[in-house]
Design an enzyme around this catalytic site. Structure first.
Site, short mmCIF file in Angstrom:
data_model
loop_
_atom_site.label_atom_id
_atom_site.label_comp_id
_atom_site.label_asym_id
_atom_site.label_seq_id
_atom_site.Cartn_x
_atom_site.Cartn_y
_atom_site.Cartn_z
CG ASP A 170 81.58 -46.74 11.94
OD1 ASP A 170 80.42 -46.89 11.53
OD2 ASP A 170 82.57 -46.70 11.18
CB ILE A 224 78.51 -49.60 11.34
CG1 ILE A 224 78.93 -50.37 10.09
CG2 ILE A 224 77.85 -50.54 12.34
CD1 ILE A 224 77.78 -50.88 9.24
CG ASP A 225 79.01 -44.92 14.99
OD1 ASP A 225 78.81 -45.90 15.73
OD2 ASP A 225 79.99 -44.18 15.08
CG LEU A 226 75.90 -42.41 10.03
CD1 LEU A 226 76.19 -41.86 8.64
CD2 LEU A 226 75.47 -41.29 10.95
N GLY A 248 71.99 -46.17 14.39
CA GLY A 248 71.06 -45.12 14.82
C GLY A 248 69.73 -45.21 14.11
#
Length: 407
Positions: A147, A179-181, A184
């Protein structure tokens, strides 16, 4: 399980956050999610600690808070996929699932005979979603990605934080791995779209989602500002690049957020703030004019807000229908009556901690309400159950797999 995806079975081969977040969304929506983890160590995020959960006696467990954030609603089985027998177990699990999620480096699972083309041969209708740092194609595809890297390379850090020329200025990451979230969430949307497409055509497909792509897409209006002007946007702290006033202001005893998203709201604000002359001044009467004269109008409003306390301003602004709000810390968030009323804090029983508080899903359905029933699993908590009830292994076979270190 209940929910709009209660007919869907998911095999979650992912770890850390982006893809597990997508799998958790599917679990919230009712899907039956089996999470495959490494024996002994499990998902990498199980080691992202402290903090760890505490049990009912107040003793610290070995269950990380980080892991619990992205893995509710799942059953955990441990499988060593580096061994042929472990690979075969994953293939067996893959035969009867609707969705597979993975976030290994490009080509890694194909080396084990678990890539999309391999699984497609035994489950032609499977929806196979690969989440990587840089995508399945392009010159950077083989690089590992996190991220933080995506926020930097994708431009987000350059527009986040205080102005470069002010104290504390310079590139800043967002306070959560956003950005991970976001990746996802994009993966969740893509999977649901692929499920809808399969319902019409009967065909599965391979979904390719990356952190860098997601960050670039997430630039949204800032990217368009660049396209329109040819100039890279810069960080401007808590202000908005296209709307004024849409920022924080210091009050007599604290601070608050004022969000005048249109000229009508600005006019209302001027009425209750006893500064109607501003709404009639050509320099400030329209949003476009206020953006051009940002510094001047901000200095005027700074002086105005210092005349009252935060509570006094919130009361006046609420009564006038002008969008505003306090700046809560995380503890205060979960004391907000609205947050509690919306069920955003939940509690579930936990195999190790006794019970665990969690953030609830923000998705509300009228006909297929989300029911949080399965807590984040302990490592390998459901290994025997899945081997025996899903794969129909005998007790002797399960014992043999454990003896060999396969599970």
């Amino acid at each position: 399980m209940s929910g709009p995806l209660s007919h869907i079975k998911v095999l979650d081969l992912s770890r850390v956050l982006a893809a597990p977040w997508a799998a958790q969304n599917l679990a919230d929506l009712g899907a039956d999610v089996i999470k495959v983890e490494r024996p002994v160590k499990g998902d990498d995020s199980r080691a992202f600690a402290p903090p760890f959960l505490k049990d009912e006696q107040g003793n610290t467990t070995r269950e990380s808070a980080y892991f619990c954030a992205a893995n509710r609603g799942k059953r955990s089985i441990t499988i060593d996929i580096s061994k042929p027998e472990g690979q075969e177990l994953v293939r067996e699990l893959s035969k009867n699932v609707d969705v597979i999620l993975e976030n290994y480096k490009v080509g890694d699972l194909a080396r084990y005979g678990l890539g999309y083309e391999d699984i497609k041969k035994i489950n032609p209708s499977v929806i196979y979603c690969s989440v990587t740092g840089f995508g399945q194609t392009g010159p950077e595809k083989d690089r590992p990605g996190y991220d933080f890297m995506a926020q930097g390379m994708g431009g987000l850090m350059s527009i986040t934080g205080e102005r470069d020329d002010l104290p504390g200025g310079g590139p800043q990451r967002v306070g959560v791995p956003i950005i991970d979230l976001t990746t996802g969430m994009y993966a969740s949307i893509a999977i649901c779209a692929a499920i809808a497409h399969r319902a019409v055509t009967g065909k599965g497909q391979w979904i390719d989602v990356s952190l860098l792509d997601s960050c670039v897409a997430f630039l949204a209006n800032q990217a368009m500002n660049y396209f329109a002007t040819g100039e890279s946007p810069k960080a401007i702290g808590n202000a908005h690049p296209n709307i004024v006033p849409y920022q924080t202001f210091k009050t007599a005893d604290g601070a608050l957020i004022l969000a005048c998203g249109n000229d009508n709201l600005f006019n209302k604000f001027c009425e209750i703030a006893d500064c109607v002359h501003l709404s009639k001044d050509p320099l400030y009467s329209t949003n476009g004019a206020r953006v051009k004269n940002r510094e001047a109008i901000t200095n005027i409003l700074n002086d105005i807000f210092l005349k009252k306390t935060t509570r006094e301003w919130v009361k006046l602004l609420d009564e006038a229908g002008v969008a505003n709000g306090p700046i809560n810390n995380v503890a205060q968030v979960f004391e907000e009556p609205q947050v509690l009323a919306r069920g955003m804090k939940i509690e579930l029983p936990h195999a190790v901690a006794g019970k665990v508080p969690l953030v609830g899903s923000p998705m509300k359905f009228s006909d297929t309400p989300i029911k949080h029933e399965i807590p984040p699993p302990a490592l390998g908590q459901h290994t025997d159950e899945i081997l025996m009830s899903v794969l129909k292994k005998s007790q002797d076979e399960v014992t043999s797999l454990k003896t060999k270190g396969i599970v």
